[in-house]
Each structure stands twice: as structure tokens, then as C-alpha cells.
Design a protein around this motif. Structure first.
Motif, mmCIF file in Angstrom:
data_model
loop_
_atom_site.group_PDB
_atom_site.id
_atom_site.type_symbol
_atom_site.label_atom_id
_atom_site.label_comp_id
_atom_site.label_asym_id
_atom_site.label_seq_id
_atom_site.Cartn_x
_atom_site.Cartn_y
_atom_site.Cartn_z
ATOM 1 N N HIS A 162 57.279 8.508 8.483
ATOM 2 C CA HIS A 162 56.060 8.536 7.692
ATOM 3 C C HIS A 162 56.019 9.722 6.737
ATOM 4 C CE1 HIS A 162 54.780 6.191 11.297
ATOM 5 N NE2 HIS A 162 54.294 5.442 10.346
ATOM 6 N N HIS A 163 56.885 10.702 6.952
ATOM 7 C CA HIS A 163 56.819 11.925 6.175
ATOM 8 C C HIS A 163 58.191 12.305 5.636
ATOM 9 C CE1 HIS A 163 52.753 12.685 7.531
ATOM 10 N NE2 HIS A 163 53.138 12.478 8.764
ATOM 11 N N ARG A 164 58.171 13.026 4.513
ATOM 12 C CA ARG A 164 59.394 13.597 3.962
ATOM 13 C C ARG A 164 59.218 15.110 3.900
ATOM 14 N NH1 ARG A 164 62.049 10.832 -1.128
ATOM 15 N NH2 ARG A 164 63.544 12.425 -0.598
ATOM 16 N N THR A 211 63.779 14.697 14.530
ATOM 17 C CA THR A 211 63.609 14.168 15.886
ATOM 18 C C THR A 211 62.157 14.227 16.347
ATOM 19 O OG1 THR A 211 65.852 14.868 16.438
ATOM 20 C CG2 THR A 211 64.388 14.391 18.273
ATOM 21 N N ALA A 212 61.548 15.390 16.250
ATOM 22 C CA ALA A 212 60.200 15.578 16.792
ATOM 23 C C ALA A 212 59.119 14.905 15.959
ATOM 24 C CB ALA A 212 59.900 17.068 16.921
ATOM 25 N N LEU A 213 59.295 14.877 14.640
ATOM 26 C CA LEU A 213 58.243 14.347 13.771
ATOM 27 C C LEU A 213 58.605 13.009 13.129
ATOM 28 C CD1 LEU A 213 57.189 17.679 12.039
ATOM 29 C CD2 LEU A 213 56.146 16.556 14.013
ATOM 30 N N LYS A 214 59.782 12.485 13.462
ATOM 31 C CA LYS A 214 60.244 11.220 12.872
ATOM 32 C C LYS A 214 60.160 11.269 11.345
ATOM 33 C CE LYS A 214 60.579 9.090 16.913
ATOM 34 N NZ LYS A 214 60.964 10.200 17.786
ATOM 35 N N ALA A 215 60.545 12.420 10.782
ATOM 36 C CA ALA A 215 60.453 12.628 9.341
ATOM 37 C C ALA A 215 61.815 12.471 8.689
ATOM 38 C CB ALA A 215 59.899 14.015 9.052
ATOM 39 N N GLU A 216 61.800 12.055 7.453
ATOM 40 C CA GLU A 216 63.009 12.061 6.640
ATOM 41 C C GLU A 216 63.139 13.468 6.077
ATOM 42 O OE1 GLU A 216 64.675 10.309 2.455
ATOM 43 O OE2 GLU A 216 63.290 9.056 3.605
#
Length: 142
Positions: free
Chosen positions: A12-14, A34-39
Motif C-alpha cells: 500500500h505504500h512506497r 517485511t514489516a510494513l508490506k511497502a515497496e
């Protein structure tokens, strides 16, 4: 260079990570992805950071201060002067721990300041809080 979270559909985030030390960039990227599922997008120079930040609005930027070239402080000032990231949360991640440097960065527009070696939970909590505070306005408010 860009590293994607394991499940791209959950991204959801970059986040842009700016540090001249490759090992630090990769460590921060692994934690954030890993922790924030961010690109995560990585920049190893100030110039590369400004080029990337001039072309895309990120959800958060992690920025080292002690970098060759113009340095992280000047990158921060430039981001706040004119870029798609003028309002993006910028989190300084630096070995400089003195209060004067922290205050100078916060006055120049940094949203948070973490001292290396940064603790994983502090990093994740800070980035998550900064992104949440940015996304709470009218567009995502409940």
C-alpha cells in the motif's frame, strides 16, 4: 533499484531509502518491506535521491545526513523547497546524535529523527506513525 514486499498485492505504500552505505540501505529496506508490506526504492547518492523524489511522490522517505555530495541536510531542504514530496514524511536516520543537529533537521522540515544503529521496532513504529499521520486527512478519514 527497488525491492518489493513479498506479497505485492498487499503493498500500500512506497518508501524511498537514501543512504550511501549499501548495507544500511539493504537492512532498512528489508525491515520496511517485511514489516510494513511497502515497496522500497533505494538511492545511494544525494543526486539520485533528488532525481527519484522529483519524479514520484513517496509515502515516506528515510534519509541519512552524512552523505557525499551536497549531503542529506541539503536533500531535506530541497525536498521541502520544491518536489512532489514537499509534504512527504521525512525520517532522518543518522549516526549524529546531538540535539543541535536534531533540532536543525526538524526546523528544516524533517518529521522524525532516529539515531543509528536504529532499533527495528522504533523504525517500524516511527515510519508507520508518520505514514498514518499523512494519510488521515479528508481523503482517507473515517
Amino acid at each position: 533499484m527497488s525491492a518489493r514486499a513479498p506479497d505485492d498485492k498487499a503493498t500500500h505504500h512506497r518508501v524511498l531509502i537514501v543512504d550511501d552505505e549499501e548495507s544500511m540501505r539493504l537492512l532498512l529496506a528489508r525491515i520496511i518491506a517485511t514489516a510494513l508490506k511497502a515497496e522500497v526504492t533505494l538511492a545511494g547518492t544525494c543526486e539520485q535521491a533528488l532525481r527519484l523524489a522529483g519524479n514520484y511522490a513517496y509515502d515516506a522517505i528515510l534519509l541519512d545526513l552524512l552523505m557525499p555530495g551536497i549531503g542529506g541536510y541539503e536533500v531535506l531542504k530541497e525536498l521541502r523547497r520544491a518536489s512532489p514530496n514537499i509534504a512527504t514524511p521525512v525520517i532522518i536516520v543518522s549516526v549524529l546524535a546531538d540535539q543541535a543537529t536534531k533540532d536543525r533537521c526538524l526546523r528544516a522540515g524533517a518529521n522524525a529523527y532516529l539515531v543509528k544503529p536504529v532499533e527495528r521496532n522504533a523504525l517500524v513504529t516511527t515510519v508507520r506513525a508518520q505514514m498514518a499521520s499523512r494519510s488521515t486527512p479528508k481523503t482517507r478519514g473515517k
